[in-house]
Design an enzyme around this catalytic site. Structure first.
Site, PDB file in Angstrom:
ATOM      1  N   GLU A 160       0.137  -1.468   5.590  1.00 48.92           N
ATOM      2  CA  GLU A 160       1.193  -1.058   6.508  1.00 48.92           C
ATOM      3  C   GLU A 160       1.073   0.418   6.852  1.00 48.92           C
ATOM      4  O   GLU A 160       1.313   0.822   7.997  1.00 48.92           O
ATOM      5  CB  GLU A 160       2.570  -1.348   5.887  1.00 48.92           C
ATOM      6  CG  GLU A 160       3.742  -1.162   6.835  1.00 48.92           C
ATOM      7  CD  GLU A 160       4.377   0.227   6.811  1.00 48.92           C
ATOM      8  OE1 GLU A 160       5.297   0.472   7.603  1.00 48.92           O
ATOM      9  OE2 GLU A 160       3.930   1.076   5.990  1.00 48.92           O
ATOM     10  N   ASP A 203       0.827  -1.216   0.000  1.00 43.12           N
ATOM     11  CA  ASP A 203       0.000   0.000   0.000  1.00 43.12           C
ATOM     12  C   ASP A 203       0.856   1.257   0.000  1.00 43.12           C
ATOM     13  O   ASP A 203       2.032   1.242   0.383  1.00 43.12           O
ATOM     14  CB  ASP A 203      -0.943   0.006   1.193  1.00 43.12           C
ATOM     15  CG  ASP A 203      -0.221   0.033   2.536  1.00 43.12           C
ATOM     16  OD1 ASP A 203       0.789  -0.686   2.692  1.00 43.12           O
ATOM     17  OD2 ASP A 203      -0.666   0.758   3.446  1.00 43.12           O
TER      18      ASP A 203
END
Length: 417
Positions: free
Chosen positions: A182, A87
């Site tokens: 994350e 991400d």
């Protein structure tokens, strides 16, 4: 030094990955927080299989697991994992990224074409003067680049390709983990460590060439929910207790010259308000609390709660909730018990012809949580700079060195077994 064909592969995969929008969302409770992260996960699975790895899986939570099987005659080689996250930050758009390669950088200002007001200047980016002659990759000025952490994805992918194609390099089982979410603090929330099957690990998610980070902040999140008293403003005298104003008073009581990200450095922690949502009847304030010592977190949380209590004393009909959520802890507490993990990383950097720098990071990685879950996991440079911003950049040469470090680590653990 890495052969040119692997450098070309590294750049090709990095450019492909950054064009896929994988921005995570802190306000969505599903996992992963955005389904579009799985679009990249599917590409990564295809790439892992294409380079010759047979044991590859994408699970229902968006994690990618893979294993490069041991080619060592030794039976005691620890299983080592390499991890990066898929991400990108919610702080800056990651949609329609247009990467640009600035070949043979010579120290000039880099004006990004889609928004000429976005200019990379060496005085604002301390590592740029060290990149003379290198190839710098940026976005076009309207988005972040996504080097955080797609540089790590491409580096791990390239290192795995090298190990598969060069069986003379002896190594034990190498585990690969690519994580979602994350950037919103949930990267390890649903990871299956039994499935992963690693003994030690490394996140490839750091900044400057040569860095090995074995210490992070400890981190908590705090939500303050304020319940005020709402009434019609035309008849509000001595009745209305506006939750928005109460929340504003709490924010206003935070210290101006200390305890904030903009006034701290080194090992100093902080209290940082990240958002303020709601209306006059009820609103919520969200904070991140950071300190290198876990006791320091508690002190800052107690301080913030006292501010809330003092403010609410003036609003007897109103109330507040103070909710603390543990995010991650300083991984040094775990890594100090397993010094060989960081020592091997330092040796791997040195073998790549780079001066290693062992230091702490004013942030956290998936490795922070993984370490406390039983998988000691320091962080290694990926070459990414100016995270979460339109000025984000990475150099091809630094990425190439990160690939060498991963390969060296695979060898070092086998040699020492």
């Amino acid at each position: 030094m890495l052969e040119q064909k692997y450098i070309d592969f590294l750049v090709e995969r990095f450019l492909a990955y950054v064009k896929i929008d994988t921005q995570s969302d802190p306000f969505i409770k599903s996992f992963p927080s955005t389904e579009k992260q799985k679009n990249l996960a599917e590409v990564l699975v295809s790439d892992l299989k294409r380079i010759g790895i047979k044991e590859v899986e994408l699970d229902q939570n968006g994690y990618v697991y893979a294993t490069v099987e041991s080619n060592s005659e030794k039976t005691t080689v620890p299983k080592v994992m390499f991890c990066s996250h898929m991400d990108t930050s919610p702080d800056c758009s990651g949609k329609d990224v247009k990467p640009i390669i600035h070949v043979n950088y010579q120290g000039e200002d880099l004006v990004l074409p889609d928004d000429p007001s976005v200019i990379l200047k060496s005085q604002n980016h301390p590592d740029l003067p060290n990149q003379i002659g290198n190839d710098i990759i940026t976005a076009s000025g309207t988005t972040l680049l996504g080097a955080d952490n797609k540089a790590g994805l491409a580096e791990i992918m390239t290192a795995m390709k090298f190990l598969v194609e060069n069986p003379e390099i002896k190594h034990g089982d190498i585990k690969v983990l690519f994580t979602p979410d994350e950037e919103v603090g949930r990267g390890t929330e649903k990871v299956d460590l039994d499935k992963l099957g690693a003994d030690f690990g490394y996140t490839i998610d750091g900044e400057t060439l040569g860095l090995v980070e074995n210490e992070t902040f400890s981190a908590d999140g705090v939500e303050v929910i304020i319940k005020g008293v709402s009434t019609h403003p035309g008849f509000a005298k001595d009745k209305l207790q506006n939750a928005i104003k109460i929340g504003s008073e709490i924010i206003a009581k935070l210290p101006k010259n200390e305890l904030s990200p903009e006034t701290t450095s080194g090992k100093e922690g902080f209290i940082h308000p990240t958002d303020f949502v709601g209306g006059q009847e009820e609103c919520s304030l969200h904070f991140i609390i950071r300190d290198f010592e876990t006791d320091g977190l508690k002190q800052k949380e107690d301080f913030l709660e006292r501010i809330c209590q003092e403010v609410l004393e003036n609003y007897p009909e109103s109330s507040f909730e103070f909710n603390v959520t543990e995010q991650y802890r300083n991984m040094k507490e775990v890594l100090d018990v397993h010094p060989e993990v960081s020592e091997n990383a330092v040796e791997a950097v040195r073998r790549a012809g780079v001066s290693p720098k062992l230091q702490s990071i004013r942030g956290g990685t998936d490795g922070s949580r993984l370490s406390f879950m039983g998988l000691p996991c320091p962080n290694i440079f990926a070459g990414e700079h100016a995270f979460h911003s339109k000025e984000e950049w990475v150099s091809v040469q630094d990425m190439s060195k990160a690939v060498e470090v991963i390969i060296n680590l695979a060898q070092i653990w086998e040699e020492k077994a």
